[in-house]
Scaffold this active site. Structure first.
Site, mmCIF file in Angstrom:
data_model
loop_
_atom_site.group_PDB
_atom_site.id
_atom_site.type_symbol
_atom_site.label_atom_id
_atom_site.label_comp_id
_atom_site.label_asym_id
_atom_site.label_seq_id
_atom_site.Cartn_x
_atom_site.Cartn_y
_atom_site.Cartn_z
ATOM 1 N N ASP A 49 -0.365 4.091 -1.815
ATOM 2 C CA ASP A 49 0.128 2.709 -1.898
ATOM 3 C C ASP A 49 1.547 2.767 -2.464
ATOM 4 O O ASP A 49 1.989 3.801 -2.959
ATOM 5 C CB ASP A 49 -0.783 1.893 -2.826
ATOM 6 N N SER A 50 2.215 1.622 -2.444
ATOM 7 C CA SER A 50 3.537 1.551 -3.049
ATOM 8 C C SER A 50 3.465 1.659 -4.577
ATOM 9 O O SER A 50 4.481 1.877 -5.214
ATOM 10 C CB SER A 50 4.200 0.230 -2.663
ATOM 11 N N TYR A 108 7.340 -2.418 -1.539
ATOM 12 C CA TYR A 108 7.521 -2.177 -0.108
ATOM 13 C C TYR A 108 7.645 -3.513 0.643
ATOM 14 O O TYR A 108 8.214 -3.573 1.731
ATOM 15 C CB TYR A 108 6.321 -1.420 0.470
ATOM 16 N N GLY A 109 7.075 -4.551 0.044
ATOM 17 C CA GLY A 109 6.931 -5.829 0.744
ATOM 18 C C GLY A 109 8.237 -6.510 1.106
ATOM 19 O O GLY A 109 8.273 -7.418 1.925
ATOM 20 N N ASN A 124 -1.023 -2.870 2.348
ATOM 21 C CA ASN A 124 -0.981 -3.712 3.558
ATOM 22 C C ASN A 124 0.356 -3.572 4.278
ATOM 23 O O ASN A 124 0.413 -3.501 5.501
ATOM 24 C CB ASN A 124 -1.197 -5.177 3.189
ATOM 25 N N THR A 125 1.450 -3.566 3.501
ATOM 26 C CA THR A 125 2.773 -3.488 4.108
ATOM 27 C C THR A 125 2.937 -2.176 4.875
ATOM 28 O O THR A 125 3.404 -2.155 6.021
ATOM 29 C CB THR A 125 3.863 -3.612 3.021
ATOM 30 N N CYS A 182 -2.953 -8.356 0.639
ATOM 31 C CA CYS A 182 -2.050 -7.570 -0.217
ATOM 32 C C CYS A 182 -2.917 -6.927 -1.290
ATOM 33 O O CYS A 182 -3.862 -7.558 -1.795
ATOM 34 C CB CYS A 182 -0.994 -8.480 -0.846
ATOM 35 N N THR A 183 -2.574 -5.698 -1.621
ATOM 36 C CA THR A 183 -3.398 -4.925 -2.561
ATOM 37 C C THR A 183 -3.679 -5.645 -3.887
ATOM 38 O O THR A 183 -4.738 -5.464 -4.484
ATOM 39 C CB THR A 183 -2.669 -3.609 -2.905
ATOM 40 N N HIS A 184 -2.691 -6.410 -4.362
ATOM 41 C CA HIS A 184 -2.826 -7.002 -5.700
ATOM 42 C C HIS A 184 -3.716 -8.245 -5.739
ATOM 43 O O HIS A 184 -4.189 -8.640 -6.797
ATOM 44 C CB HIS A 184 -1.450 -7.396 -6.237
HETATM 45 N N1 DGL Z 1 1.041 -2.779 -1.863
HETATM 46 C C1 DGL Z 1 1.790 -3.849 -1.279
HETATM 47 C C2 DGL Z 1 0.950 -4.500 -0.166
HETATM 48 O O1 DGL Z 1 -0.257 -4.424 -0.150
HETATM 49 C C3 DGL Z 1 2.198 -4.879 -2.303
HETATM 50 C C4 DGL Z 1 3.255 -4.397 -3.277
HETATM 51 C C5 DGL Z 1 4.580 -4.087 -2.611
HETATM 52 O O2 DGL Z 1 5.255 -4.995 -2.081
HETATM 53 O O3 DGL Z 1 4.934 -2.910 -2.601
HETATM 54 O O4 DGL Z 1 1.507 -5.073 0.728
#
Ligand code: DGL
Length: 271
Positions: A11-12, A43-44, A75-76, A185-187
């Site tokens: 993940d990011s 990453y978003g 997700n991104t 989104c992961t969060h």
């Molecule tokens: N992990 C990113 C997602 O699920 C969220 C955090 C980011 O923008 O890096 O899209």
């Protein structure tokens, strides 16, 4: 391929731990190598080229750990890099989008689905594309919620500020009468109770992290890649980041079922 090799999850940053957590719960024997790109998040708000380059580097790093399969927990990165990486790799790789989209299409009663995610995920239109391939008449409303990631990372999971921002973001989805909301989104699963309360009890929340663990289990079973050996305690999970290892360790310990003792910082640009 060694069926007792670890699964690579990336993940990011910390958010993908919500996916790792579901994999740990569903497949307690599996070993996991987790990488969080804490030096280069978010990453978003980045371009597809950049996210693809980062994802390639991370996958090259995970391959040095002899992983048997890869889960793009972000997700991104799933939106921007999965298709290219599927073509380039000869081990199984999955993202988080397909499983979440499929469940949403299955559970909606009125055919109106809301998707929330980063700007990149929503602008890519990927959730809507995947859902329409499954059911062309589906109506999808996407809404990017860029403030949710920093709110979660600040620990404001149950806070009036999060409530206020969430109610602004979600009003467009309520106005479209969606009966299903994908937390794309992961969060976002970490503020699930707030999202659920504001959307109302008739709206089903879909958690792609959970659905991905179901898809991963099926995939490993189909390919005879499920782990058969119990790893020694302390050997099962390994965590790597590109920066701020201690901060990551504290966050990981707060959301995972067991204490994370150590996180190793690596130089991801070298891969
Ligand atoms: N992990 C990113 C997602 O699920 C969220 C955090 C980011 O923008 O890096 O899209």
């Amino acid at each position: 391929m060694d069926r007792n090799a670890p699964i690579g999850v990336f993940d990011s940053g910390v958010g993908g731990l919500t996916v790792a957590r579901e994999i740990m719960r569903r497949m307690p024997r599996e070993r996991i190598i987790y990488f969080g790109d804490t030096a280069r998040l978010p990453y978003g708000s980045k371009s597809q080229d950049t996210v693809l380059r980062y994802s390639r580097q991370i996958i090259r790093f995970l391959m040095t750990k002899q992983v048997k399969a890869i889960v793009i927990a972000c997700n991104t990165a799933s939106a921007y890099a999965l298709t290219a990486m599927e073509r380039e790799l000869d081990i199984p790789i999955i993202g988080v989008i397909r499983a979440g989209a499929k469940t949403a299409v299955e559970v909606t009663r009125n055919g109106k689905i809301g998707v929330i995610g980063t700007e990149a995920t929503i602008n890519s239109g990927i959730y809507a594309d995947v859902m329409r391939q499954m059911r062309p008449d589906i109506q999808v409303t996407g809404k990017s919620c860029p403030l949710f990631v920093p709110l979660v990372e600040e620990g404001l999971l149950h806070d009036s500020v999060t409530d206020e921002i969430a109610s602004r973001y979600l009003s467009v989805l309520k106005g479209r009468f969606v009966d299903t909301l994908v937390m794309g989104c992961t969060h976002y699963p970490l503020i699930r109770s707030t999202l659920g309360r504001l959307m109302g009890e008739d709206v089903v929340l879909v958690n792609p992290a959970y659905e991905t663990s179901v898809e991963l289990k099926r995939l490993l079973e189909d390919k005879a890649l499920t782990c058969t050996l119990e790893a020694a305690p302390g050997e099962k999970y390994r965590f790597y980041v590109s920066d701020l290892a201690e901060k990551f360790t504290a966050f990981a310990t707060s959301i995972l079922p067991e204490e994370v003792k150590e996180t190793e910082k690596i130089h991801i640009e070298e891969y």
